[in-house]
Design a protein around this motif. Sequence first.
Motif, PDB file in Angstrom:
ATOM      1  N   GLN A   8      81.778 119.829  70.947  1.00 22.28           N
ATOM      2  CA  GLN A   8      81.471 118.417  70.786  1.00 22.28           C
ATOM      3  C   GLN A   8      80.019 118.094  71.121  1.00 22.28           C
ATOM      4  OE1 GLN A   8      84.384 115.934  72.735  1.00 22.28           O
ATOM      5  NE2 GLN A   8      86.025 117.275  72.148  1.00 22.28           N
ATOM      6  N   VAL A   9      79.260 119.077  71.583  1.00 21.09           N
ATOM      7  CA  VAL A   9      77.865 118.851  71.969  1.00 21.09           C
ATOM      8  C   VAL A   9      76.990 119.928  71.328  1.00 21.09           C
ATOM      9  CG1 VAL A   9      76.241 118.735  73.905  1.00 21.09           C
ATOM     10  CG2 VAL A   9      78.565 117.845  74.180  1.00 21.09           C
ATOM     11  N   TRP A  10      75.869 119.493  70.763  1.00 18.62           N
ATOM     12  CA  TRP A  10      74.891 120.399  70.165  1.00 18.62           C
ATOM     13  C   TRP A  10      73.526 120.070  70.731  1.00 18.62           C
ATOM     14  CZ3 TRP A  10      79.135 118.557  67.965  1.00 18.62           C
ATOM     15  CH2 TRP A  10      79.938 119.419  67.252  1.00 18.62           C
ATOM     16  N   GLU A  23      63.104 118.287  72.407  1.00 21.57           N
ATOM     17  CA  GLU A  23      64.541 118.544  72.393  1.00 21.57           C
ATOM     18  C   GLU A  23      65.311 117.245  72.224  1.00 21.57           C
ATOM     19  OE1 GLU A  23      66.994 117.732  74.923  1.00 21.57           O
ATOM     20  OE2 GLU A  23      65.553 116.537  76.031  1.00 21.57           O
ATOM     21  N   THR A  24      66.565 117.381  71.791  1.00 16.11           N
ATOM     22  CA  THR A  24      67.511 116.274  71.764  1.00 16.11           C
ATOM     23  C   THR A  24      68.923 116.839  71.809  1.00 16.11           C
ATOM     24  OG1 THR A  24      68.063 114.155  70.749  1.00 16.11           O
ATOM     25  CG2 THR A  24      67.776 116.012  69.252  1.00 16.11           C
ATOM     26  N   ALA A  25      69.885 115.969  72.046  1.00 11.84           N
ATOM     27  CA  ALA A  25      71.280 116.385  72.105  1.00 11.84           C
ATOM     28  C   ALA A  25      72.123 115.489  71.206  1.00 11.84           C
ATOM     29  CB  ALA A  25      71.797 116.295  73.534  1.00 11.84           C
ATOM     30  N   LEU A  26      73.140 116.084  70.609  1.00  9.82           N
ATOM     31  CA  LEU A  26      74.130 115.369  69.809  1.00  9.82           C
ATOM     32  C   LEU A  26      75.475 115.524  70.501  1.00  9.82           C
ATOM     33  CD1 LEU A  26      75.058 113.963  67.135  1.00  9.82           C
ATOM     34  CD2 LEU A  26      75.397 116.278  66.226  1.00  9.82           C
ATOM     35  N   ALA A  33      79.031 109.778  66.412  1.00 11.22           N
ATOM     36  CA  ALA A  33      78.029 110.746  66.842  1.00 11.22           C
ATOM     37  C   ALA A  33      77.005 110.040  67.716  1.00 11.22           C
ATOM     38  CB  ALA A  33      77.338 111.363  65.631  1.00 11.22           C
ATOM     39  N   GLY A  34      76.662 110.625  68.854  1.00 14.49           N
ATOM     40  CA  GLY A  34      75.670 110.047  69.752  1.00 14.49           C
ATOM     41  C   GLY A  34      74.470 110.958  69.882  1.00 14.49           C
ATOM     42  N   VAL A  35      73.285 110.415  69.694  1.00 10.47           N
ATOM     43  CA  VAL A  35      72.036 111.166  69.838  1.00 10.47           C
ATOM     44  C   VAL A  35      71.407 110.721  71.154  1.00 10.47           C
ATOM     45  CG1 VAL A  35      69.789 111.683  68.830  1.00 10.47           C
ATOM     46  CG2 VAL A  35      71.754 111.236  67.331  1.00 10.47           C
ATOM     47  N   TYR A  36      71.134 111.687  72.026  1.00  6.45           N
ATOM     48  CA  TYR A  36      70.648 111.367  73.367  1.00  6.45           C
ATOM     49  C   TYR A  36      69.501 112.267  73.779  1.00  6.45           C
ATOM     50  CZ  TYR A  36      75.057 108.900  73.519  1.00  6.45           C
ATOM     51  OH  TYR A  36      76.087 108.047  73.229  1.00  6.45           O
TER      52      TYR A  36
END
Length: 103
Positions: A8-10, A23-26, A33-36
């Motif tokens: 669930q996390v990329w 960098e970023t996280a999905l 979908a959340g981009v953080y």
Amino acid sequence: MALVKPRQVWQFAASHEGKPVGETALCCGAGVAGVYDVHVLEEFRRRGIGTALVQAALRQAQRLGHTAAVLGASGMGLSVYARLGFCEVCKLSFWKYGKMRQL
């Protein structure tokens, strides 16, 4: 036990000459979908790296079948996020080092 999808996390990273520069996280859940944590080193900003990172995360979200995305962000990248189609719908407050700070 609740059924949990295996992934669930990329994480997405950008590099320049072998050095990590962004960098970023999905994070995906509940059909969204959340981009953080979009971050680009200061000396590499304004080169499209943040945009490319967010676009990579959104492409992955789309491949996974998500049709909606949210973004947790500071105001620093506001113009980038607006160009990508995001709009502000609320402000969040976070506690950091014992003080309230609004983003």
